[in-house]
Design an enzyme around this catalytic site. Structure first.
Site, PDB file in Angstrom:
ATOM      1  N   PHE A 147      72.075 -14.858  46.165  1.00 52.14           N
ATOM      2  CA  PHE A 147      70.904 -15.259  45.362  1.00 52.14           C
ATOM      3  C   PHE A 147      69.817 -14.193  45.364  1.00 52.14           C
ATOM      4  CE2 PHE A 147      71.394 -20.208  45.817  1.00 52.14           C
ATOM      5  CZ  PHE A 147      72.457 -20.169  44.940  1.00 52.14           C
ATOM      6  N   SER A 200      77.161 -22.042  45.725  1.00 54.56           N
ATOM      7  CA  SER A 200      77.306 -20.619  46.038  1.00 54.56           C
ATOM      8  C   SER A 200      77.647 -20.474  47.511  1.00 54.56           C
ATOM      9  CB  SER A 200      76.021 -19.862  45.728  1.00 54.56           C
ATOM     10  OG  SER A 200      75.929 -19.673  44.348  1.00 54.56           O
ATOM     11  N   ASN A 233      82.332 -22.856  40.874  1.00 51.20           N
ATOM     12  CA  ASN A 233      81.809 -21.576  41.382  1.00 51.20           C
ATOM     13  C   ASN A 233      82.956 -20.710  41.935  1.00 51.20           C
ATOM     14  OD1 ASN A 233      79.779 -19.706  42.345  1.00 51.20           O
ATOM     15  ND2 ASN A 233      78.371 -21.440  42.288  1.00 51.20           N
ATOM     16  N   LYS A 289      76.844 -27.976  39.466  1.00 49.97           N
ATOM     17  CA  LYS A 289      77.920 -26.975  39.592  1.00 49.97           C
ATOM     18  C   LYS A 289      78.512 -27.038  40.990  1.00 49.97           C
ATOM     19  CE  LYS A 289      79.009 -22.092  38.807  1.00 49.97           C
ATOM     20  NZ  LYS A 289      78.517 -20.804  38.276  1.00 49.97           N
ATOM     21  N   ASN A 297      81.994 -11.333  45.520  1.00 49.33           N
ATOM     22  CA  ASN A 297      80.565 -11.030  45.658  1.00 49.33           C
ATOM     23  C   ASN A 297      79.959 -11.859  46.772  1.00 49.33           C
ATOM     24  OD1 ASN A 297      78.181 -12.933  44.702  1.00 49.33           O
ATOM     25  ND2 ASN A 297      79.972 -13.487  43.461  1.00 49.33           N
ATOM     26  N   ASN A 332      77.264 -17.931  49.411  1.00 46.40           N
ATOM     27  CA  ASN A 332      76.588 -16.822  50.086  1.00 46.40           C
ATOM     28  C   ASN A 332      75.198 -17.137  50.612  1.00 46.40           C
ATOM     29  OD1 ASN A 332      78.828 -15.080  49.466  1.00 46.40           O
ATOM     30  ND2 ASN A 332      78.098 -15.132  47.346  1.00 46.40           N
ATOM     31  N   THR A 333      74.796 -18.401  50.533  1.00 46.45           N
ATOM     32  CA  THR A 333      73.560 -18.830  51.188  1.00 46.45           C
ATOM     33  C   THR A 333      73.991 -19.822  52.262  1.00 46.45           C
ATOM     34  OG1 THR A 333      72.238 -18.545  49.185  1.00 46.45           O
ATOM     35  CG2 THR A 333      71.357 -20.043  50.861  1.00 46.45           C
TER      36      THR A 333
HETATM   37  C1  LIG Z   1      78.791 -10.925  40.578  1.00 50.31           C
HETATM   38  C2  LIG Z   1      78.738 -12.427  40.413  1.00 50.31           C
HETATM   39  C3  LIG Z   1      77.534 -13.103  40.598  1.00 50.31           C
HETATM   40  C4  LIG Z   1      77.485 -14.475  40.448  1.00 50.31           C
HETATM   41  N1  LIG Z   1      76.280 -15.133  40.621  1.00 50.31           N
HETATM   42  C5  LIG Z   1      76.218 -16.472  40.419  1.00 50.31           C
HETATM   43  C6  LIG Z   1      74.982 -17.157  40.537  1.00 50.31           C
HETATM   44  O1  LIG Z   1      73.925 -16.564  40.765  1.00 50.31           O
HETATM   45  N2  LIG Z   1      74.990 -18.507  40.381  1.00 50.31           N
HETATM   46  C7  LIG Z   1      76.124 -19.215  40.097  1.00 50.31           C
HETATM   47  O2  LIG Z   1      76.088 -20.432  39.950  1.00 50.31           O
HETATM   48  N3  LIG Z   1      77.306 -18.569  39.956  1.00 50.31           N
HETATM   49  C8  LIG Z   1      77.381 -17.230  40.109  1.00 50.31           C
HETATM   50  N4  LIG Z   1      78.577 -16.593  39.962  1.00 50.31           N
HETATM   51  C9  LIG Z   1      79.775 -17.403  39.661  1.00 50.31           C
HETATM   52  C10 LIG Z   1      80.080 -17.462  38.168  1.00 50.31           C
HETATM   53  O3  LIG Z   1      79.052 -18.103  37.464  1.00 50.31           O
HETATM   54  C11 LIG Z   1      81.401 -18.213  37.919  1.00 50.31           C
HETATM   55  O4  LIG Z   1      81.247 -19.547  38.347  1.00 50.31           O
HETATM   56  C12 LIG Z   1      82.571 -17.597  38.664  1.00 50.31           C
HETATM   57  O5  LIG Z   1      82.461 -16.195  38.713  1.00 50.31           O
HETATM   58  C13 LIG Z   1      83.914 -17.957  38.036  1.00 50.31           C
HETATM   59  O6  LIG Z   1      84.016 -17.428  36.724  1.00 50.31           O
HETATM   60  P1  LIG Z   1      84.807 -16.049  36.404  1.00 50.31           P
HETATM   61  O7  LIG Z   1      86.115 -16.095  37.130  1.00 50.31           O
HETATM   62  O8  LIG Z   1      84.938 -16.041  34.921  1.00 50.31           O
HETATM   63  O9  LIG Z   1      83.927 -14.950  36.887  1.00 50.31           O
HETATM   64  C14 LIG Z   1      78.649 -15.200  40.113  1.00 50.31           C
HETATM   65  C15 LIG Z   1      79.856 -14.506  39.912  1.00 50.31           C
HETATM   66  C16 LIG Z   1      79.918 -13.141  40.065  1.00 50.31           C
HETATM   67  C17 LIG Z   1      81.228 -12.428  39.835  1.00 50.31           C
END
Ligand SMILES: Cc1cc2nc3c(=O)[nH]c(=O)nc-3n(C[C@H](O)[C@H](O)[C@H](O)COP(=O)(O)O)c2cc1C
Length: 371
Positions: free
Chosen positions: A114, A180, A250, A221, A110, A182-183
């Site tokens: 934000f 993150s 993350n 985080k 992704n 992406n910023t």
């Molecule tokens: C579509 C998507 C959006 C996410 N948005 C955020 C976010 O806004 N803030 C954040 O700290 N992590 C975000 N994450 C990261 C997740 O919180 C997590 O740290 C990461 O996906 C690893 O866990 P997973 O493998 O179980 O998905 C996002 C992940 C995905 C897949």
């Protein structure tokens, strides 16, 4: 209800663009008359950051970015939910398409950037909950908030401070998201001098509002892409600034060499799901050995089974979070993981998961670095 959703809705959702499928899922959760989740096995109860979690399996940030359905998520059986990332002002995020499923790999990329309705929209939703229940966890279930800076802000640190001041009264805990991908420039906040200043001011803000908000825990985080030298600094600063815990971590900007969907893997953004598991678990163990028990860790990244969940506890997590597995395994994965954790306790005749935390950390850090 959950079985029905997995059997009927999920095959359809998988045919949609990932972001449309997500929006539809949120809408369904808003409308579905979900019954209260069954009471968890007592042995799964976990105390961390002075909060009492009924079970240690949380919904990771990014699923409910705008706090639209936190109570529905808790009813799915999660022990806690982290809403956000929320930014001070609303922002649209990056242009679509910006979420990609790597079905064969069980991964997601992704680059949402934000997308947030902003603090003014999100705050009242949590405030309603907080007045109806107890904000400090317990009564209404644990809902943390993950905060981040606006992309075009002039003072990033001020964004975090403002969000802590506003949300401390309505959230069970606050996560400072500096990870993150992406910023542009956000992850630079993990550099030692900047991070020290950020955490000093964030903790200061928390103390300022403590009288009305109570002692809201502040978590950090981090990205799984930090070098070990940077991790030394980050953990040192987190300890000296007395954060209450860390989330590791993350999504990754790296692309493991064994990914099968190599074309999709070229999409820019953060990779999550099963391909992230080895790196995220290694970084969790590396963090655990550096933290030396001073505060608890939340392990996140690629948890999609009971065995993967157990490995996170053994690598050093006191709590876990997941997101991507819901796409590939469905909502039933939460109950499956909780049952596997209880089985593990029974097998080893343990009273709580705490006895397993970090048992394999040293061994994990001695393995070859994940490719
Ligand atoms: C579509 C998507 C959006 C996410 N948005 C955020 C976010 O806004 N803030 C954040 O700290 N992590 C975000 N994450 C990261 C997740 O919180 C997590 O740290 C990461 O996906 C690893 O866990 P997973 O493998 O179980 O998905 C996002 C992940 C995905 C897949």
């Amino acid at each position: 209800m959950i079985g029905l959703f997995d059997a009927l809705a999920r095959p359809f959702l998988r045919t949609l663009d990932p972001e449309d499928a997500h929006a539809l899922t949120i809408r369904m959760l808003r409308l579905a008359p979900l019954p209260r989740a069954a009471r968890d096995d007592k042995r799964l109860a976990t105390r961390a950051f002075a909060l009492n979690f009924p079970n240690p399996v949380g919904m990771a940030a990014g699923f409910d970015k705008n706090a639209e359905v936190p109570d529905a998520v808790l009813r799915l059986g999660f022990g806690f939910v982290e809403v956000g990332t929320v930014t001070p002002r609303p922002q649209a995020g990056n242009p679509r398409p910006r979420v990609f499923r790597l079905d064969t790999d069980g991964g997601v990329i992704n680059r949402l950037g934000f997308n947030s309705q902003g603090a003014d929209a999100v705050l009242p939703r949590l405030a309603v909950r907080a007045t109806a229940t107890s904000p400090a966890g317990g009564g209404g279930g644990i809902v943390g908030i993950n905060v981040g800076a606006n992309r075009d802000t002039v003072d990033r640190v001020a964004d975090y401070v403002a969000l802590i001041e506003r949300f401390a009264t309505v959230a069970s805990y606050v996560t400072v998201n500096v990870s993150s991908p992406n910023t542009p420039g956000l992850r630079d906040l993990q550099h030692a001098a900047v991070l020290d200043d950020l955490l000093a001011r964030v903790i200061d803000a928390r103390e300022r509002v403590m009288q009305s908000a109570g002692p809201t825990p502040v978590l950090l985080k981090i990205a799984p892409d930090l070098s070990l030298a940077d991790l030394d600094d980050v953990v040192g600063i987190a300890r000296s600034r007395r954060v209450d815990g860390m989330i590791v971590g993350n999504t990754t900007v790296s692309r493991p060499s064994n990914l099968r969907q190599t074309m999709k893997a070229k999409e820019a953004g953060g990779l999550s799901g099963r391909p992230l598991f080895p790196l995220a678990t290694r970084m969790l163990a590396e963090t655990y050995v550096r933290v030396e028990g001073v505060f608890p860790l939340i392990g996140t990244g690629g948890i999609d089974s009971g065995a993967a969940a157990l490995a996170k506890f053994r690598a050093g997590a006191s709590l876990i979070q997941l997101y991507s597995a819901l796409v590939f395994r469905g909502l039933g994965v939460v109950a499956e993981i909780k049952a596997a954790l209880v089985d593990a306790l029974e097998r080893d005749n343990l009273e709580s998961l705490g006895e397993l935390v970090g048992a394999d950390a040293a061994a994990v850090t001695a393995d070859p670095w994940p490719q």
